[in-house]
Scaffold this active site. Sequence first.
Site, PDB file in Angstrom:
ATOM      1  N   CYS A 236      78.144 101.899  36.956  1.00 46.58           N
ATOM      2  CA  CYS A 236      78.968 102.992  36.425  1.00 46.58           C
ATOM      3  C   CYS A 236      78.678 104.284  37.161  1.00 46.58           C
ATOM      4  CB  CYS A 236      78.730 103.154  34.935  1.00 46.58           C
ATOM      5  SG  CYS A 236      79.245 101.703  34.035  1.00 46.58           S
TER       6      CYS A 236
ATOM      7  N   ARG B  57      64.058  99.836  61.462  1.00 49.65           N
ATOM      8  CA  ARG B  57      65.407  99.303  61.372  1.00 49.65           C
ATOM      9  C   ARG B  57      65.745  98.292  62.469  1.00 49.65           C
ATOM     10  NH1 ARG B  57      69.188 102.248  59.125  1.00 49.65           N
ATOM     11  NH2 ARG B  57      67.805 104.022  59.387  1.00 49.65           N
TER      12      ARG B  57
HETATM   13  C1  LIG Z   1      60.739 105.295  58.691  1.00 50.33           C
HETATM   14  C2  LIG Z   1      59.755 105.528  59.749  1.00 50.33           C
HETATM   15  C3  LIG Z   1      59.848 104.851  60.968  1.00 50.33           C
HETATM   16  C4  LIG Z   1      60.942 103.877  61.287  1.00 50.33           C
HETATM   17  O1  LIG Z   1      62.213 104.420  61.317  1.00 50.33           O
HETATM   18  P1  LIG Z   1      63.433 103.482  61.756  1.00 50.33           P
HETATM   19  O2  LIG Z   1      64.596 104.383  61.775  1.00 50.33           O
HETATM   20  O3  LIG Z   1      63.573 102.427  60.740  1.00 50.33           O
HETATM   21  O4  LIG Z   1      63.109 102.935  63.093  1.00 50.33           O
HETATM   22  C5  LIG Z   1      58.855 105.061  61.896  1.00 50.33           C
HETATM   23  N1  LIG Z   1      57.831 105.925  61.681  1.00 50.33           N
HETATM   24  C6  LIG Z   1      57.723 106.606  60.519  1.00 50.33           C
HETATM   25  C7  LIG Z   1      56.579 107.513  60.312  1.00 50.33           C
HETATM   26  C8  LIG Z   1      58.678 106.438  59.524  1.00 50.33           C
HETATM   27  O5  LIG Z   1      58.555 107.116  58.388  1.00 50.33           O
END
Ligand SMILES: *Cc1c(COP(=O)(O)O)cnc(C)c1O
Length: 437
Positions: A354, A281
């Site tokens: 919907c 993120r």
């Molecule tokens: C989704 C995920 C991340 C990243 O998570 P963020 O909240 O987007 O930083 C990192 N490692 C694993 C194994 C994940 O599944």
Amino acid sequence: MSGPSIRRVSDWNADGLAALAAEHDTPLYVQDLDRVRENCERLRGAFPDADVRYAVKAHTGQAVLRAVREAGLDAECASAGELDRALAAGFGGDRLHYTAVNPPARDLDYVGGVAEAEPALTVTVGAVDTFDRLAERGYDGRVCVRVNPGVGAGHHEKVRTGGAAKFGIPSDRAAAVAREATERFDVVGIHAHAGSGIDPEQLDSHREMVARMGDLVRELTDPDGDDAVPLDLEYVDVGGGFGVPYEEDEPPLDLSAVAAATREAVAPLPAGVDLAIEPGRYVVADAGVLLTRVNTVKQTPEERVVGVDAGMTDLLRPAMYDAYHPILNLGGAADALSPDERQATPVTVAGPICETGDTLCRNRALADPARGDLLAVGIAGAYGYEMASQYNSRPRPAEVALDDGTATVVRRRETLADLTTVEREAETPAGPTGGDR
Ligand SMILES: *Cc1c(COP(=O)(O)O)cnc(C)c1O
């Protein structure tokens, strides 16, 4: 240039966004690669000695993946499809990490093939069954043991993984499983990801998880331990989950404070063992906005409903996680005042699907929207397009990437014909794309 610690929706060039919407229509995702680069740089600056791996599931667009690769981050992939995309974006095996979560056989077959060509690839494993299934396929390469640290962090129950039994090997079994795995594989690391949304209040649970991982890495590598041979580990990966301030008045994460807390909690690291992190993120969220056009304004006794052309099929987070996304009225309705001159009015912004849950916000004060206005939904670059679907037979939106000011369509808008492609091809198996690939 690592830029400010957050780019708010109001920091975007409103005229530029309006021009993009006019040219490419709405709903439209806009992803700024320059901002992606700044975010990569801020992460690398805060964690100078760590391996930084981008969790590609946050945004898998090729342009984003290339920018991230050029910025020096590795790629963490959660499926065969993500690996395929990362390879296409030029990541070599030594920069690819595949995290298997109850992996379908098809995915493991694919990964086995990739590993033959790219033996530096690492597979992160969260269940003993997965080790067995890799061995059955003749895989004996690099593996990392995913530990369930028993501590969760996250902005919503649905994204807290640390305590969920689905993810990782229970921490009391992890050391034994890692030692056993050395008989069949090259065990290079241990890993934990506690969930999404590390924020200032949740730093304690992050610290606790990281400290447990530090203990485990020291136990496994201890040359004087009771348990025979020490493991030759390269890294301890403490996952992603770096939070982004979605609300306008929320302060951004103090990345250097998180980095300091992380280093302190994991210390002392044995010689030769690096720290690794896996932000998703944080890399892409504030580099993206979703543009949507107002088509309906309806005053009811309870609320003022503003109907727009983007809904939960374009941006699922509000419906799925009750997530907050900032929304800015950029104006543009014929014969209307500029948004600055309009009354702030509580409105519910609702999409075309919907479903009752199909709202982007409820009773939130916006510069009173009129039919024809363009709304910018901010912090939409992570888990936005990625979670888009065709539910209600809605074609997925288009996406434009900005690179040094130049806009390029990187995902075309889907058409009605795209909605029935797989049905038409099922009727004529040797259809347009030919065969079963
Ligand atoms: C989704 C995920 C991340 C990243 O998570 P963020 O909240 O987007 O930083 C990192 N490692 C694993 C194994 C994940 O599944």
